[in-house]
Write a protein that holds these residues in place. Structure first.
Motif, short mmCIF file in Angstrom:
data_model
loop_
_atom_site.label_atom_id
_atom_site.label_comp_id
_atom_site.label_asym_id
_atom_site.label_seq_id
_atom_site.Cartn_x
_atom_site.Cartn_y
_atom_site.Cartn_z
N GLY A 79 0.90 -1.14 -0.15
CA GLY A 79 0.25 -0.27 0.36
C GLY A 79 0.19 0.73 0.32
N SER A 80 1.59 0.68 -0.56
CA SER A 80 2.99 2.57 -0.66
C SER A 80 2.83 2.69 -1.48
N LEU A 81 3.38 4.24 -1.57
CA LEU A 81 3.65 5.08 -3.40
C LEU A 81 5.22 5.59 -2.76
N ILE A 82 5.70 5.33 -3.76
CA ILE A 82 7.68 4.70 -3.58
C ILE A 82 7.61 6.10 -5.36
N LEU A 83 8.70 7.04 -4.64
CA LEU A 83 8.96 7.83 -6.10
C LEU A 83 10.41 6.88 -6.48
N VAL A 84 11.01 7.08 -6.96
CA VAL A 84 12.54 6.88 -8.14
C VAL A 84 12.37 7.90 -8.71
N GLY A 85 13.66 9.27 -8.88
CA GLY A 85 14.47 9.30 -9.71
C GLY A 85 15.64 9.48 -9.42
N GLY A 86 16.45 10.04 -10.96
CA GLY A 86 17.36 9.71 -11.04
C GLY A 86 17.83 10.62 -12.99
N ASP A 87 19.44 10.71 -12.89
CA ASP A 87 19.23 11.49 -14.65
C ASP A 87 18.96 10.61 -15.66
N PRO A 88 18.63 11.01 -16.32
CA PRO A 88 18.44 10.19 -17.46
C PRO A 88 19.84 8.82 -17.92
N GLY A 89 19.63 7.11 -17.98
CA GLY A 89 20.63 6.35 -18.32
C GLY A 89 21.44 5.76 -17.12
N ILE A 90 20.32 6.64 -15.81
CA ILE A 90 21.46 6.78 -14.81
C ILE A 90 21.35 4.94 -14.32
N GLY A 91 20.12 4.32 -14.40
CA GLY A 91 19.34 3.49 -14.26
C GLY A 91 18.50 3.17 -13.57
N LYS A 92 17.57 4.21 -13.91
CA LYS A 92 16.58 3.37 -13.03
C LYS A 92 15.86 2.45 -13.46
N SER A 93 15.16 2.19 -14.99
CA SER A 93 14.96 1.21 -15.40
C SER A 93 15.15 -0.15 -15.03
N THR A 94 16.93 -0.19 -15.25
CA THR A 94 18.22 -1.05 -15.03
C THR A 94 16.66 -1.74 -13.77
N LEU A 95 17.15 -1.06 -12.83
CA LEU A 95 17.36 -1.35 -11.10
C LEU A 95 15.91 -2.26 -10.84
N LEU A 96 14.18 -1.08 -11.01
CA LEU A 96 13.06 -1.38 -10.88
C LEU A 96 12.94 -3.41 -11.94
N LEU A 97 12.91 -3.21 -12.82
CA LEU A 97 12.99 -4.22 -12.89
C LEU A 97 13.75 -5.75 -13.16
N GLN A 98 14.93 -5.12 -11.91
CA GLN A 98 15.61 -6.54 -12.03
C GLN A 98 15.10 -6.79 -10.52
N ALA A 99 14.57 -5.44 -9.42
CA ALA A 99 13.45 -5.51 -8.58
C ALA A 99 12.55 -6.31 -9.07
N SER A 100 11.72 -6.06 -9.98
CA SER A 100 10.79 -6.48 -10.49
C SER A 100 10.66 -8.56 -10.74
N PHE A 101 11.41 -8.69 -10.90
CA PHE A 101 11.83 -10.32 -11.01
C PHE A 101 12.16 -10.83 -10.01
N GLN A 102 12.86 -10.06 -8.94
CA GLN A 102 13.29 -10.89 -7.93
C GLN A 102 11.68 -11.10 -6.92
N LEU A 103 11.14 -10.33 -7.08
CA LEU A 103 10.09 -9.91 -5.87
C LEU A 103 8.84 -11.14 -7.39
N ALA A 104 8.98 -11.86 -7.86
CA ALA A 104 8.31 -11.99 -8.91
C ALA A 104 8.98 -13.77 -8.81
N THR A 105 10.54 -14.07 -8.18
CA THR A 105 10.61 -15.16 -8.08
C THR A 105 10.03 -15.91 -6.72
N ARG A 106 9.68 -14.66 -5.60
CA ARG A 106 9.37 -14.92 -4.46
C ARG A 106 8.37 -15.32 -4.43
N GLY A 107 6.91 -15.08 -5.23
CA GLY A 107 5.88 -15.77 -5.16
C GLY A 107 4.51 -14.06 -5.59
#
Length: 459
Positions: A90-118
């Motif tokens: 139920g939390s709302l999290i905002l992630v900011g950063g410069d273009p190309g810094i790796g925001k999408s990469t980090l969130l896609l990796q975190a999404s995958f790790q969450l998915a593997t945990r059910g």
């Protein structure tokens, strides 16, 4: 009947005006006023069209049931550290950063790790197609059936997807590409960002879905859109670092469910972001020996002490006004330390350019690094290197005194663990604890004493 009227909103601060102006009266920026169309009347959408489902009653705080929130493990220890132990439902999290810094990469990796945990995850990308997201997932090795992806920019369509798949975590990449059809302005405008974030916040609280949104940043480094955006969310994370360097730092500047001083350190590799378990070793791995202008200090970021190297270069200037540049530390504190060295120690720095840099792209916000800055500047000015196994900790006052710092035991313990032989600390910080065996701890009361100890001889 619904009526449409025009207004002009500043894209930097959110100031509203009935007419266009070249310069915003709110923040003073030029050419930031953009026309937006607002619909009023029976069809007005957004917050005006939201009906109150239930009348709330005021109750004593002692009668409110304590909610036990079970955090979801993201599978990335550094991200868990910054979030306070994982993501809260139920939390709302905002992630900011410069273009190309790796925001999408980090969130896609975190999404995958969450998915593997059910945990079911819905990753909505407004900037890439599903095929492009799949290509990045292939490179990162982030493929799981519980990780759902969609390419959508309409917020109402995103809400329909949430109703269909009922995910536990929703990732929006990015909020500047999402629009609400009832708001007449363009995607990325102040009105659209504010309205879409408000709707996502309502979605998170009502359904208990963790919503993570990506936000673009301005030239000044702040998240684009009004400051109201940061007040609406539960946590604000900044992804920092230079695109030309491999190291990235994830810093929490707001967190309702954890500390705001924690940082996570990552290294960008070809297969994605890799965690750095020992940042001190990483930041000191390329430190030169026997070179003037280098000093090591211990900084505490949240619950973890980190050793970083400070470098200073003092050189004669050919201009009437010397140049003062600082990277990773507040340039105002550097100017103050230079003034203390001139006034209290007699160093003539008025005809010298001074450059101070924190190696590794780290930013030090605490005054405990003052003494290390002073030692590195004096070392470069006198062309006398410091000892390779010295750590310098302390706050510098305007009268030249060295003030005590907090959590000195953790700082000294980290220096001992990294193999340093001597630590120079404030005299007032030596009381009430026992230093580790084999480590020499020297207390100093003034900057002059610290320079005598640090520059008195070198290995």
């Amino acid at each position: 009947m619904a009526k449409t009227k025009s207004k002009f909103a500043c894209q930097e601060c959110g100031y509203i005006s009935a007419k266009w102006m070249g310069r915003c009266p709110g923040c003073g920026e030029w050419n930031t006023m953009v026309e937006e169309r607002e619909t009023t009347g029976s069809r007005a959408g957004g917050w005006g069209g939201v009906s109150r489902k239930k009348q709330q009653k005021a109750v004593p705080i002692t009668q409110v049931e304590q909610a036990r929130q079970t955090r979801a493990d993201t599978g990335i220890r550094e991200l868990n550290r910054v979030l306070g132990g994982g993501v809260v439902p139920g939390s709302l999290i905002l992630v900011g950063g410069d273009p190309g810094i790796g925001k999408s990469t980090l969130l896609l990796q975190a999404s995958f790790q969450l998915a593997t945990r059910g945990v079911s995850v819905l990753y909505v990308s407004g900037e890439e197609s599903t095929e492009q997201t799949r290509m990045r997932a292939d490179r990162l090795g982030a493929l799981d059936e519980r990780l759902l992806v969609a390419a959508e920019t309409d917020l109402t369509a995103v809400e329909s997807l949430v109703e269909q798949v009922e995910p536990k975590v929703l990732v929006i990449d990015s909020i500047q590409t999402i629009y609400h059809p009832d708001v007449g302005s363009a995607p990325g405008s102040v009105a659209q960002v504010r309205e879409c974030t408000g709707q996502l916040m309502r979605l998170a609280k009502e359904r208990g879905v963790t919503v993570i949104i990506v936000g673009h940043v301005t030239k000044a480094g702040a998240i684009a859109g009004p400051r109201l955006l940061e007040h609406m969310v539960d946590a604000v994370l900044y992804f920092e670092g230079e695109r030309h360097h491999t190291y990235r730092v994830l810093r929490a500047v707001k967190n309702r469910f954890g500390s705001t001083n924690e940082i996570g350190v990552f290294e960008m590799k070809s297969e994605g972001l890799a965690e750095v378990s020992n940042p001190s070793e990483m930041f000191l791995s390329q430190r030169p020996s026997g070179v003037a202008g280098s000093a090591v200090t211990a900084s505490v970021e949240g619950t973890r002490p980190i050793l970083v190297e400070l470098q200073a270069l003092v050189a004669p200037t050919s201009f009437a006004t010397p140049k003062r540049m600082a990277t990773g530390v507040d340039h105002h504190r550097v100017a103050m330390i230079l003034a203390v060295l001139e006034k209290r120690l007699g160093m003539f720095l008025q005809n010298q350019d001074a450059y101070v840099n924190v190696v590794g792209g780290v930013r030090l916000d605490e005054p405990a690094a003052d003494l290390a800055v002073a030692v590195s500047i004096a070392s470069s000015f006198r062309d006398r290197p410091t000892r390779a196994r010295d750590v310098v900790i302390g706050e510098v006052g305007l009268t030249g005194e060295v003030r005590g710092v907090s959590r000195i035991e953790q700082r000294v313990a980290e220096a001992h663990q990294m193999g340093f032989q001597r630590v120079i600390i404030p005299e007032k910080s030596r009381k009430g604890w026992t230093p580790p065996a084999g480590l020499e701890v020297i207390g100093v009361s003034t900057v002059e004493e610290a320079l005598e100890v640090a520059l008195g001889g070198s290995d």
